[in-house]
Design a protein around this motif. Structure first.
Motif, short mmCIF file in Angstrom:
data_model
loop_
_atom_site.label_atom_id
_atom_site.label_comp_id
_atom_site.label_asym_id
_atom_site.label_seq_id
_atom_site.Cartn_x
_atom_site.Cartn_y
_atom_site.Cartn_z
N GLU A 80 0.46 -1.12 -0.37
CA GLU A 80 -0.49 0.08 -0.05
C GLU A 80 0.95 1.37 0.21
O GLU A 80 1.88 1.00 0.65
CB GLU A 80 -1.05 0.04 0.94
CG GLU A 80 0.01 -0.19 2.63
CD GLU A 80 -0.95 -0.25 3.24
OE1 GLU A 80 -2.23 -0.76 3.78
OE2 GLU A 80 -0.33 0.15 5.13
N TYR B 256 -3.09 4.80 0.38
CA TYR B 256 -3.12 3.63 1.57
C TYR B 256 -4.44 2.47 1.08
O TYR B 256 -4.95 2.38 2.33
CB TYR B 256 -2.58 3.75 3.01
CG TYR B 256 -3.11 4.64 4.21
CD1 TYR B 256 -3.39 5.89 3.42
CD2 TYR B 256 -4.95 4.07 4.77
CE1 TYR B 256 -4.27 6.52 4.83
CE2 TYR B 256 -4.19 4.05 5.57
CZ TYR B 256 -4.93 5.59 5.75
OH TYR B 256 -5.70 7.03 6.64
N GLN C 268 2.08 -12.86 4.60
CA GLN C 268 1.78 -12.49 5.70
C GLN C 268 0.78 -12.81 6.12
O GLN C 268 -0.40 -12.68 5.60
CB GLN C 268 2.28 -11.32 6.03
CG GLN C 268 1.91 -10.76 7.40
CD GLN C 268 3.11 -10.13 8.25
OE1 GLN C 268 4.68 -10.08 8.08
NE2 GLN C 268 2.42 -11.15 9.50
N ASP D 199 -2.15 -12.74 9.85
CA ASP D 199 -2.37 -12.23 11.53
C ASP D 199 -1.54 -13.16 11.88
O ASP D 199 -0.94 -12.53 13.16
CB ASP D 199 -3.63 -12.51 11.61
CG ASP D 199 -4.57 -10.91 11.43
OD1 ASP D 199 -3.82 -10.30 11.08
OD2 ASP D 199 -5.59 -11.03 10.52
N ARG E 287 -12.55 -0.05 8.37
CA ARG E 287 -11.41 -0.44 9.15
C ARG E 287 -11.35 -1.28 10.22
O ARG E 287 -12.19 -1.18 10.84
CB ARG E 287 -10.22 0.79 9.87
CG ARG E 287 -9.54 1.00 8.67
CD ARG E 287 -9.13 2.66 8.67
NE ARG E 287 -7.59 2.08 9.89
CZ ARG E 287 -6.45 2.14 8.72
NH1 ARG E 287 -6.25 1.84 7.86
NH2 ARG E 287 -5.69 1.59 9.90
N SER F 30 3.88 -8.87 12.42
CA SER F 30 2.66 -8.91 13.36
C SER F 30 2.29 -8.04 14.43
O SER F 30 1.83 -7.75 15.51
CB SER F 30 2.71 -10.20 13.47
OG SER F 30 3.28 -10.15 13.87
N GLN G 154 -1.03 3.16 10.92
CA GLN G 154 -2.04 2.95 9.83
C GLN G 154 -2.10 1.25 9.08
O GLN G 154 -2.81 1.06 8.07
CB GLN G 154 -1.30 3.71 8.49
CG GLN G 154 -1.79 4.39 6.96
CD GLN G 154 -1.43 5.02 6.67
OE1 GLN G 154 -2.17 6.14 7.07
NE2 GLN G 154 -0.58 5.50 5.19
N THR G 155 -0.80 0.88 8.50
CA THR G 155 -0.32 -0.33 7.86
C THR G 155 0.27 -0.93 9.29
O THR G 155 0.58 -0.27 9.90
CB THR G 155 1.04 0.18 7.11
OG1 THR G 155 1.78 0.60 6.55
CG2 THR G 155 1.02 -1.11 6.60
N LYS H 215 -1.87 -3.08 12.55
CA LYS H 215 -3.42 -3.50 13.22
C LYS H 215 -3.77 -2.06 14.23
O LYS H 215 -2.85 -1.08 14.42
CB LYS H 215 -3.27 -3.74 15.18
CG LYS H 215 -2.23 -5.58 14.32
CD LYS H 215 -3.50 -6.17 14.15
CE LYS H 215 -3.61 -7.48 13.98
NZ LYS H 215 -1.99 -8.43 13.80
#
Lengths: 259, 322
Positions: free
Chosen positions: A119, A124, A159, A161, B156, B249, B254-255, B257
């Motif tokens: 992004e 983004y 990737q 979570d 989001r 992780s 913003q990028t 979590k």
């Protein structure tokens, strides 16, 4: 092996700029730079071409006013050439239109692999790489942490979570890479000098065989109806550490019943 | 006026419906007469009760996708349903790895735009208006779909609350996945989970994040120790993720979590807009940074201008002594 890297030239994030109230687009009167998120894709592409022992890296970018300062950075890193789509008609283009324009510019290159950042740092939306793949009717893997070429396919760590997935994807395909996956090289003095004579092929919307009425605000399918200042948090108590500030934190945590 | 039908792309994590899916369902109930789900898999029966509880009437499941990444087949199935006239007026997905893939592919298949990074969604006549924060949340932009549906929205996580509606178990129906041609080649051959103990970053009541001010990768250890002492989760700014100190992780921003804990502790983080977007919804914020001009102090309830290497070890010692 020929790799196309999609790169975006953006205003310096350290000086995030503003929306032009009239055009409702980002003010771009400042100098644009290569989006840092894209430097990882450029580095990854250079390493893959290097490992293959043949081929080159071509950049594709869409920017207003034939802006190429960000491209120069990527050319100085080692990309061989660039295609730059620049056309006043593109102002206000949404992510789908952007993907169509970039896909049209990529098509002429017939690459084995297309790499993009996951992004951009300014807009983004995070949808453009997958939309490019959709327009080109190619398979894709988003959020790649690593890419390894294996015959006619790529092995990608994607990737998730929880951690990551191993994904195998046939080429040609589109891969978007996450930031931080490789260490982007700094352009050498030699690279910077060489970049000045590398070809940048400038194209308009018409050159790509697209209709100016189908791009920009006209083709967006969405309108910005309101721009407002968001409600801001108020700053609280700021203290200088005199060696005992930790105690302030302890009482704050107590007040908030965390401890 | 409401839309007649919304489909929510339902995601599962660790065998449970993701909280962002439940948030989308809650929002969708407000906007449409009928709320349904699309699910990538053949075991929707296991989640039909939970989805029903949050207002989903029918789950359309694609069946076993045989290891394929979900974006291409799920989007193709939704687009085919729209072509047949059985599709929804709008499709909502969460800003997640798979959610983005589904929305992006669907937008190409249906030739419709996606409105992304939405934190609120409202009706306007027979269209939808999404609110998106820009410039690190200092400005909000409202964007309205001007053409025909299906309207595609990426929302989001943690933007709206998840509230059950006491609905009954959802029906499960099969959704046909058309031939994917040359676009459907990406296959998952292995899945790896990173070991992590303690609460999840986006669910923890306390989050302690470290940034470039820690100086070197080894110092991240104190962020983890502090998080553990507070029964919280450890996070990070993009700068130290990019530098390879901690995995992606861990990234808050913003990028990365979006977190909204009761207490957020930022250690050695200057507060770039990229980071602020992901944490300024926290109930309370404590910031420790040596630069008094750091933007993080603009959002902190308690700001300590000082050296993280001095303040944090003392704080850890004090907490350990309790």
């Amino acid at each position: 092996m020929n790799v196309v890297v999609c790169v975006k030239q953006i205003p310096d994030p350290a000086d995030p700029g503003a929306l032009d109230a009239e055009t409702k687009t980002l003010k771009r009167d400042v100098k644009l730079i290569l989006d840092e998120s894209d430097s990882y894709g450029v580095e990854m592409a250079l390493q893959l071409v290097d490992a293959a022992g043949e081929g080159e890296v071509t950049l594709v970018s869409m920017a207003p006013n034939n802006e190429r300062s960000g491209l120069s950075t990527a050319l100085a890193m080692g990309a061989a050439s660039a295609v730059l789509v620049s056309d006043p008609a593109l102002q206000g283009s949404d992510s789908l239109t952007t993907a169509k324009v970039i896909a049209a510019a990529i098509k002429d290159q017939s690459p084995d692999l297309i790499i993009a950042g996951s992004e951009s740092s300014d807009g983004y939306t995070g949808t453009v790489p997958e939309q490019i793949a959709g327009v080109l009717d190619m398979p894709s893997v988003t959020a790649a942490k690593s890419i390894e070429v294996d015959g006619q396919s790529v092995n990608v760590q994607r990737q998730t979570d929880a951690g990551h997935d191993d994904v195998v994807c046939p080429m040609p395909c589109v891969i978007s890479v996450t930031a931080g996956v490789v260490e982007p090289r700094y352009p050498s003095f030699k690279g910077i000098m060489a970049a000045k004579s590398k070809p940048v092929d400038e194209k308009t919307v018409a050159d790509l065989g697209m209709d100016a009425g189908a791009v920009g605000w006209a083709g967006a399918g969405q309108d910005i109806v309101e721009v407002t200042e968001a409600e801001q948090r108020e700053a609280g108590e700021i203290i200088e550490d005199d060696g005992e500030a930790f105690a302030k934190i302890v009482s704050f945590l107590e007040e908030n019943k965390v401890i | 006026m409401t839309l007649s039908k919304i489909w929510v792309y339902a995601e599962v994590a660790d065998g449970e419906v993701s909280s962002s899916t439940l948030e989308l369902l809650t929002k969708a109930r407000e906007l449409a007469d009928t709320v349904e789900c699309v699910y990538a898999g053949d075991d929707a029966d296991d989640i039909a009760e939970t989805l029903g509880e949050y207002g989903c009437e029918t789950v359309h499941q694609t069946g076993d996708l045989d290891g394929s990444l979900v974006g291409v087949p799920v989007a193709a199935a939704i687009a085919a349903a729209c072509e047949d006239g059985d599709g929804p007026d709008a499709v909502l997905a969460a800003t997640s790895y798979d959610g983005r893939d589904v929305a992006a592919r669907l937008s190409v298949k249906t030739d419709r735009p996606v409105i992304t990074n939405v934190v609120n969604l409202e009706l306007d006549g027979d269209s939808l208006v999404g609110t998106e924060p820009i410039f690190g949340g200092t400005t909000e932009v409202k964007t309205k779909f001007s053409g025909e549906g299906p309207f595609i929205v990426l929302m989001r996580p943690k933007s709206v609350p998840a509230e059950p509606s006491d609905g009954s178990e959802a029906d499960v129906e099969d959704l046909d996945v058309p031939d994917l041609g040359s676009s459907g080649g990406a296959q998952v051959t292995g899945r790896h989970a990173e070991e992590s103990d303690g609460p999840k970053l986006d669910e923890a009541g306390v989050v302690v994040s470290g940034g470039r001010g820690l100086g070197e990768a080894d110092k991240y250890e104190m962020v983890e120790s502090l998080a553990k002492l507070l029964n919280g989760a450890a996070g990070a700014s993009r700068a130290i993720v990019d530098a390879g100190w901690v995995p992606y992780s861990y990234q808050v921003g913003q990028t990365g979590k979006v977190v909204k804990p009761d207490v957020y502790i930022a250690a050695g983080i200057s507060g770039a807009t990229q980071h602020l977007v992901g944490m300024k919804g926290s109930k309370t914020i404590i910031a420790i940074n040596k630069d008094p001009e750091a933007p993080i102090f603009g959002v902190a309830d308690l700001g300590i201008v000082g050296d993280v290497h001095k303040v944090v070890p003392k704080l850890i010692e004090a907490l350990e002594g309790r």
